[in-house]
Design a protein around this motif. Structure first.
Motif, short mmCIF file in Angstrom:
data_model
loop_
_atom_site.label_atom_id
_atom_site.label_comp_id
_atom_site.label_asym_id
_atom_site.label_seq_id
_atom_site.Cartn_x
_atom_site.Cartn_y
_atom_site.Cartn_z
N MET A 134 0.84 -1.32 0.07
CA MET A 134 0.00 0.04 -0.15
C MET A 134 0.96 1.02 -0.19
O MET A 134 1.80 1.41 0.72
CB MET A 134 -0.94 -0.05 1.42
CG MET A 134 -2.08 -0.90 1.23
SD MET A 134 -3.01 -1.00 2.74
CE MET A 134 -4.14 0.18 2.59
N THR A 135 0.39 2.12 -0.71
CA THR A 135 1.19 3.72 -0.60
C THR A 135 0.90 4.21 0.76
O THR A 135 -0.20 4.00 1.56
CB THR A 135 0.58 4.57 -1.67
OG1 THR A 135 -0.78 4.75 -1.47
CG2 THR A 135 0.82 3.91 -3.10
N GLN A 136 1.84 5.28 0.92
CA GLN A 136 1.62 5.97 2.27
C GLN A 136 -0.01 6.71 2.04
O GLN A 136 -0.53 7.00 3.31
CB GLN A 136 2.59 7.23 2.43
CG GLN A 136 2.57 7.61 3.81
CD GLN A 136 3.88 8.75 3.95
OE1 GLN A 136 4.39 9.32 3.01
NE2 GLN A 136 4.13 9.02 5.19
N ASP B 44 0.00 7.08 9.36
CA ASP B 44 0.51 5.78 9.03
C ASP B 44 1.70 5.36 9.54
O ASP B 44 2.37 6.27 10.42
CB ASP B 44 1.17 6.20 7.47
CG ASP B 44 2.20 7.23 7.34
OD1 ASP B 44 3.18 6.64 7.30
OD2 ASP B 44 1.91 8.31 7.19
N GLN C 256 -2.61 5.49 0.75
CA GLN C 256 -3.55 4.71 1.25
C GLN C 256 -3.61 4.48 2.77
O GLN C 256 -4.73 3.95 3.27
CB GLN C 256 -3.27 3.26 0.13
CG GLN C 256 -3.50 3.54 -1.13
CD GLN C 256 -3.10 2.48 -2.16
OE1 GLN C 256 -2.26 1.68 -1.63
NE2 GLN C 256 -3.80 2.21 -3.08
N LEU C 257 -2.37 4.24 3.28
CA LEU C 257 -2.59 4.13 4.69
C LEU C 257 -3.17 5.22 5.59
O LEU C 257 -3.95 4.91 6.35
CB LEU C 257 -0.89 3.83 5.22
CG LEU C 257 -0.50 2.66 4.55
CD1 LEU C 257 1.24 2.79 5.16
CD2 LEU C 257 -0.99 1.30 4.93
N GLY D 157 -0.94 0.37 9.03
CA GLY D 157 0.34 -0.44 8.40
C GLY D 157 -0.30 -1.42 7.44
O GLY D 157 -1.42 -1.50 7.08
N GLU D 158 0.74 -2.16 6.80
CA GLU D 158 0.43 -3.29 5.91
C GLU D 158 -0.65 -4.22 6.43
O GLU D 158 -1.26 -4.66 5.71
CB GLU D 158 1.71 -3.79 5.34
CG GLU D 158 2.57 -3.20 4.42
CD GLU D 158 1.80 -2.58 3.32
OE1 GLU D 158 1.09 -3.06 2.88
OE2 GLU D 158 2.15 -1.55 2.70
N GLN D 159 -0.64 -4.39 7.66
CA GLN D 159 -1.55 -5.54 8.13
C GLN D 159 -2.90 -4.94 8.48
O GLN D 159 -3.74 -5.45 9.35
CB GLN D 159 -0.73 -6.21 9.75
CG GLN D 159 0.74 -6.61 9.45
CD GLN D 159 0.85 -7.46 8.02
OE1 GLN D 159 0.06 -8.36 7.92
NE2 GLN D 159 2.04 -7.47 7.66
#
Ligand code: 5RP
Length: 222
Positions: A1-3, A122, A5-6, A214-216
């Motif tokens: 994901m981009t920043q 983020d 999107q986060l 975060g990614e999770q």
């Protein structure tokens, strides 16, 4: 994901957090910056469910009005149930450095009037120790050089943010190379320098909730 999107994921999580509490008379406190902007954009869909907002900057006020959300003077509101804003850095104690967008003073004032400060950020903003991001200090213009000399005595390397005038008509010094071991003490120490309006440490009044993207997924702290 981009920043981005986060940031949008935490903006959405903040909407979920406040939505059950919105009432016709609710006035929200709204912060400043790209993450706060994403929150404002999502808040637009709920504009009929609450009364309006207090903004921590002219930029956020304009964005809120652009979405048809009424903006109130803080003096006419008193307290707000929630203040939602981003951060430049945040630690495990939910102390923050803010003011990358030069709105730190109004952010601190609205935060002071909030029952709950929800920080939306983020994962790149989470740090062990505050200070990698240069700490902003808002100063009365005629005091800039004096304050800079005092900041050097504290171990900082202050740099004048040229061309920037805050919404309050003041100037910003950014403190580089200033790792902060005791945010509460340093916040108070800098604020005691004559000519300082406030500094970007939000430690005496940190966040109550951190929504960290975060990614999770979005983590909710504490
Ligand atoms: C503005 C701020 C912002 O909250 C901080 O700079 C974070 O901004 P962004 O959401 O664009 O990363 O303190 O004065």
């Amino acid at each position: 994901m981009t920043q981005d999107q986060l940031k949008d994921a935490v903006a959405a999580a903040a909407i979920d957090e406040i939505k059950p509490w919105l009432e016709r008379g609710t006035v929200l406190g709204i912060g400043t910056g790209s993450t706060a902007n994403l929150f404002i954009d999502r808040l637009a869909a709920l504009r009929d469910d609450f009364k309006g907002a207090v903004a921590s900057s002219e930029a956020s006020a304009e964005r809120l009005r652009g979405h048809g959300i009424e903006v109130f003077e803080l003096n006419s509101v008193g307290t707000v149930p929630f203040y939602i804003d981003g951060a430049d850095e945040v630690n495990a104690h939910l102390h923050m450095i803010k003011g990358g967008g030069a709105a730190l003073t109004r952010e601190k004032i609205v935060a002071a009037c909030a029952e709950k400060f929800i920080c939306i950020a983020d994962a790149s903003k989470k740090v062990e120790r505050l200070g990698e991001f240069p700490l902003p200090v808002e100063v009365i213009p005629m005091a800039r050089s004096y304050v800079a000399r005092e900041l050097v005595k504290l171990g900082a390397d202050p740099v004048y943010r040229e061309g920037v005038v805050t919404d309050n008509g003041n100037q910003i010094l950014d403190c580089f190379d200033f790792m902060i071991d005791d945010p509460v003490a340093i916040e108070a120490r800098i604020n005691a320098i004559v000519g300082v309006v406030t500094n970007g440490l939000f430690a005496a009044r940190g966040a109550d909730v951190l929504l960290l993207g975060g990614e999770q997924g979005v983590e909710r702290l504490p």
